[in-house]
Scaffold this active site. Structure first.
Site, PDB file in Angstrom:
ATOM      1  N   ASP A  86    -149.175  39.374 -37.000  1.00 25.65           N
ATOM      2  CA  ASP A  86    -149.937  38.676 -37.228  1.00 25.65           C
ATOM      3  C   ASP A  86    -150.627  38.242 -36.057  1.00 25.65           C
ATOM      4  O   ASP A  86    -152.249  38.107 -35.653  1.00 25.65           O
ATOM      5  CB  ASP A  86    -150.000  37.515 -38.513  1.00 25.65           C
ATOM      6  CG  ASP A  86    -148.928  39.398 -39.169  1.00 25.65           C
ATOM      7  OD1 ASP A  86    -150.180  39.634 -40.152  1.00 25.65           O
ATOM      8  OD2 ASP A  86    -148.141  38.622 -39.998  1.00 25.65           O
TER       9      ASP A  86
ATOM     10  N   HIS B 297    -151.473  40.182 -50.999  1.00 26.90           N
ATOM     11  CA  HIS B 297    -152.109  41.368 -50.514  1.00 26.90           C
ATOM     12  C   HIS B 297    -152.268  40.673 -49.012  1.00 26.90           C
ATOM     13  O   HIS B 297    -153.028  39.405 -49.002  1.00 26.90           O
ATOM     14  CB  HIS B 297    -153.379  42.056 -51.269  1.00 26.90           C
ATOM     15  CG  HIS B 297    -153.784  43.417 -50.599  1.00 26.90           C
ATOM     16  ND1 HIS B 297    -154.269  42.928 -49.889  1.00 26.90           N
ATOM     17  CD2 HIS B 297    -153.418  44.111 -51.237  1.00 26.90           C
ATOM     18  CE1 HIS B 297    -154.838  44.447 -49.465  1.00 26.90           C
ATOM     19  NE2 HIS B 297    -153.771  45.181 -49.775  1.00 26.90           N
ATOM     20  N   HIS B 298    -152.368  41.457 -48.391  1.00 26.47           N
ATOM     21  CA  HIS B 298    -152.676  40.955 -46.535  1.00 26.47           C
ATOM     22  C   HIS B 298    -153.776  40.893 -45.952  1.00 26.47           C
ATOM     23  O   HIS B 298    -154.363  40.079 -44.859  1.00 26.47           O
ATOM     24  CB  HIS B 298    -151.454  42.722 -45.914  1.00 26.47           C
ATOM     25  CG  HIS B 298    -151.915  41.798 -43.798  1.00 26.47           C
ATOM     26  ND1 HIS B 298    -152.308  41.301 -42.909  1.00 26.47           N
ATOM     27  CD2 HIS B 298    -150.118  41.734 -43.374  1.00 26.47           C
ATOM     28  CE1 HIS B 298    -152.367  41.458 -42.343  1.00 26.47           C
ATOM     29  NE2 HIS B 298    -151.158  41.421 -42.691  1.00 26.47           N
ATOM     30  N   ALA B 299    -155.186  41.440 -46.899  1.00 25.26           N
ATOM     31  CA  ALA B 299    -156.070  41.039 -46.788  1.00 25.26           C
ATOM     32  C   ALA B 299    -156.566  39.543 -47.385  1.00 25.26           C
ATOM     33  O   ALA B 299    -157.482  39.108 -46.882  1.00 25.26           O
ATOM     34  CB  ALA B 299    -157.024  42.374 -47.430  1.00 25.26           C
TER      35      ALA B 299
END
Lengths: 467, 467
Positions: free
Chosen positions: A192, A142-144
């Site tokens: 990012d 997950h990107h979090a």
């Protein structure tokens, strides 16, 4: 004492945006070629070994404190004391004939499954049954927890440059490196990295929706004269997305693309845009859905702002560029793309550092807004397609003697941005990952095929090779 | 004119109960043995054929009118004019060695994935890579569209009893049979039949929660004296469930189980309970989690109520029975089970038809309540484990020359009922499907192994075979 780590406002945005249709996990797909005399049942023994001696380090041992309420203001990462390795490390297999198409279908399905937030939000799949005795790793996070840039770095650093290294650990079983004091400037500009830079702007506000709105408002009012964003035409790619994904891949030799770009005074990035443009034009024409105006894309670029005497490395900015999909001739199209990116970068170079940040914020705002429930559809897309990149490795990488053939990024489609193209650089090649919504971008695998044929077409048109 | 079909209150209950953790889809797993000279790439050609000539009939073409609001009072089934066969029909493969364990793991994962309600809510997976050149079908459908009883019947009727039939269509490509005027009385008592009978009681109320509560209240007040339900001990099996599933299988020869049961004056069903009881006792003892009191189970049974002169076929009722898991000796345990089911059936036989319905309602009420958001945990489980059954086929069945080895039901764990054991009868065997919540019932596959060993143990204790 249990590890506990707060979430940044940006990470909380990625959690708040998590819905069945808009899932915020990123991934990597890497096929591996066997060594000369591969051990029998390599993957079986490997996974058995991992289960016998489970070992994992942060961030891979962290799970959410409030998995049932993702947007909780008290959200935090806490240590999972009882990591179920068997859940996170999985074996799969391809049906016959085990070709790229079947691999794409399996990864599409795995990427369509939602992450379980009751556990550390990552999975790794060892896929057997690839033609030629090969296997593949599909890794998802997950990107979090870990963004695409960091995920790719952690994965590639865990592999070995030495083909005779027989003990390469898996990424999650490596102790974390000493924490860098500040975000290091990457060689390649990435999304990012842009997001990291925006972190301060989004600030410590707990209301992520309001923070993103403020960002947009500030950028709009202060820098309107400078920004003048291109208007994106309406396109089928920019609809609302559904819960299923498609994934396809393509590889190119870097030198080959550089030659194509140089012939028209362009950069490697211009060649990437030209291949994407050619593929999208053909793909949309077939569906009778090509907009009359040129499609636009947002691309992260390296930039040194006016008055910056250097020394601090590159700054990352984002530009909006035309994909010139309204032009039929491939050479004219490439010329138009080169002109468009040059103009956009010149504009960026004329900006002060703070203006540059505002500009970056404006470029990203539609994406951030698409994460906020209810905002999707109310804000018209500022561009048609995201073409992003993540740095990989210059040297070939090995896992216990098996050579990584390619390292493809698998990314996130958003509401309004049904197609994501992310490119990884690896061992003299560019590895393209096309990630799309299954319903918004049907037959997505054709895009990968068309991009490959577009390179041949461009070379032929330029006389760079025999036809 | 598009087909449109309203949902019964009961079907709406199954939709209202649908959550990421409590998914209301049922399934079937059937491994197939190859004919003498199997065609190469049988599954590949089959799936290609299905994609070239997609053909599907109702109910397989029906999707929800309001997929985003499952509990909508305007919910209905509507025709999907653009059925995406490639989505519903999928190929998969097992990693080596392709044994029962790997098959169980894959089916566990597939059963853990939520159905997509934007499409007709079913999927069929053709799984290759099983040992011995075999393949398997895993089929999954939401209970609101097709219940387990009907799903099994539609699947088995679509197969052929003739091994030389080379054109067997798939279940979804067969025109639906003429609609029966009334629910036909099944040979075997099933839960789904009970649910059908309860349909009238749940009535036309749009508020499914209130309907189920009324049902429970009515049953409790009117028939308290008759019912006297067994008190179920607290047990780890009866916790809140999570989103992941485990699935395991076991097969028994029907005659073998009849012999075991008859030796103590019991029925085939008593033998099923005895094997389950032995497996659960050993499983819970290992985890130091066996309750001091005997576990209880709810079982659907055939019953002819007092004053019913017959002619209308069997009535289906449900009984609560003891699994006698507090008894260590396998023969004594079987005796206690036989005594318990006899007592429960005698009690049932003494009831009027209307009392029998109320009793059935009371038995089912905790299950219905567990479907209602918020009710889980507030109502103490009335029994520990569901042991259900679905009728299969007496004759061996074939799909284009491939013989179905077994037909295993895959069922639904509920909050408070983390383990479901459903038994299908097929070609002289009983095929057990153990479906559980991955976290509530860890190591569930051991239950299947222990059930198999329990049959040996019982036979040995009875002197029915050499040890």
């Amino acid at each position: 004492m249990p590890t506990r780590r707060p979430l940044s406002a940006l990470d909380r945005t990625f959690l708040a945006g998590e819905k069945r249709e808009s899932m915020m996990h990123v991934g990597v797909l890497a096929p591996f070629s066997p060594p000369v005399d591969p051990p029998r049942d390599f993957l079986r023994s490997l996974v058995e070994e991992l289960k016998r001696k489970p070992k994992a380090y942060p961030p891979w041992t962290l799970k959410l404190r409030h998995p049932e309420l993702l947007a909780s203001p008290l959200q935090a990462w806490i240590e999972d004391d009882d990591l179920d390795v068997e859940y996170h490390v999985r074996r799969s297999a391809l049906p016959s004939p085990g070709d790229e198409r079947e691999l794409g279908i399996l990864v599409s399905r795995l990427h369509s499954n939602k992450i379980d937030f009751h556990r550390p939000p990552w999975e790794v799949h060892f896929i057997e049954g690839l033609e030629g005795g090969r296997f593949a790793i599909y890794f998802k996070v997950h990107h979090a927890l870990v963004d695409g840039f960091t995920g790719m770095r952690l994965l590639t650093r865990s592999l070995s440059t030495d083909p005779s290294d027989a003990d390469t650990p898996l990424f999650f079983a490596r102790p974390p490196p000493e924490r860098a004091k500040r975000v290091e400037a990457p060689g390649e500009p990435t999304f990012d990295h842009l997001l990291h830079l925006l972190r301060d702007q989004v600030g410590a506000s707990r209301d992520v929706g309001r923070a993103a709105m403020n960002l947009l408002r500030a950028a709009r009012s202060k820098e309107r004269a400078l920004v003048a964003p291109l208007q994106a035409p309406r396109c089928v790619l920019n609809g609302k997305i559904t819960r299923n994904r498609r994934f396809a891949t393509q590889r190119f030799d870097v030198e080959r693309l550089r030659r194509i770009a140089r012939a028209h005074g362009g950069t490697l990035n211009d060649a990437v845009l030209a291949l994407t443009a050619a593929a999208l034009r053909r793909f949309l024409l077939e569906q009778d859905a090509l907009p009359r105006e040129a499609l636009t894309t947002m691309v992260p670029v390296n930039i040194r702002p006016k008055g910056d005497t250097g020394g601090g490395g590159n700054e990352v900015g984002a530009i909006l560029a035309s994909l010139a999909t309204d032009i039929a001739d491939p050479r004219d199209r490439l010329r138009a793309i080169v002109a468009s990116t040059k103009r956009a970068k010149e504009q960026l170079q004329g900006m002060s550092k703070s203006a540059l940040m505002q500009y970056g914020a404006l470029m990203l705002a539609p994406m951030l807004l698409s994460l906020i429930p209810g905002a999707a559809g109310r804000v018209r897309p500022a561009f048609n397609v995201v073409i992003s990149n993540v740095p990989g490795s210059d040297s070939p990488l090995y896992f216990r003697g098996w050579r990584a053939e390619a390292i493809y990024p698998v990314s996130i489609p958003f509401h309004g941005y049904g197609l994501n193209i992310t490119v990884g650089g690896y061992a003299g090649e560019l590895d393209f990952g096309f990630t799309g919504c299954r319903d918004t971008v049907p037959h997505l695998q054709r895009l990968a095929v068309y991009a490959g044929e577009a390179a041949d077409e461009l070379e032929a048109a330029m006389g760079l090779r025999e036809t």
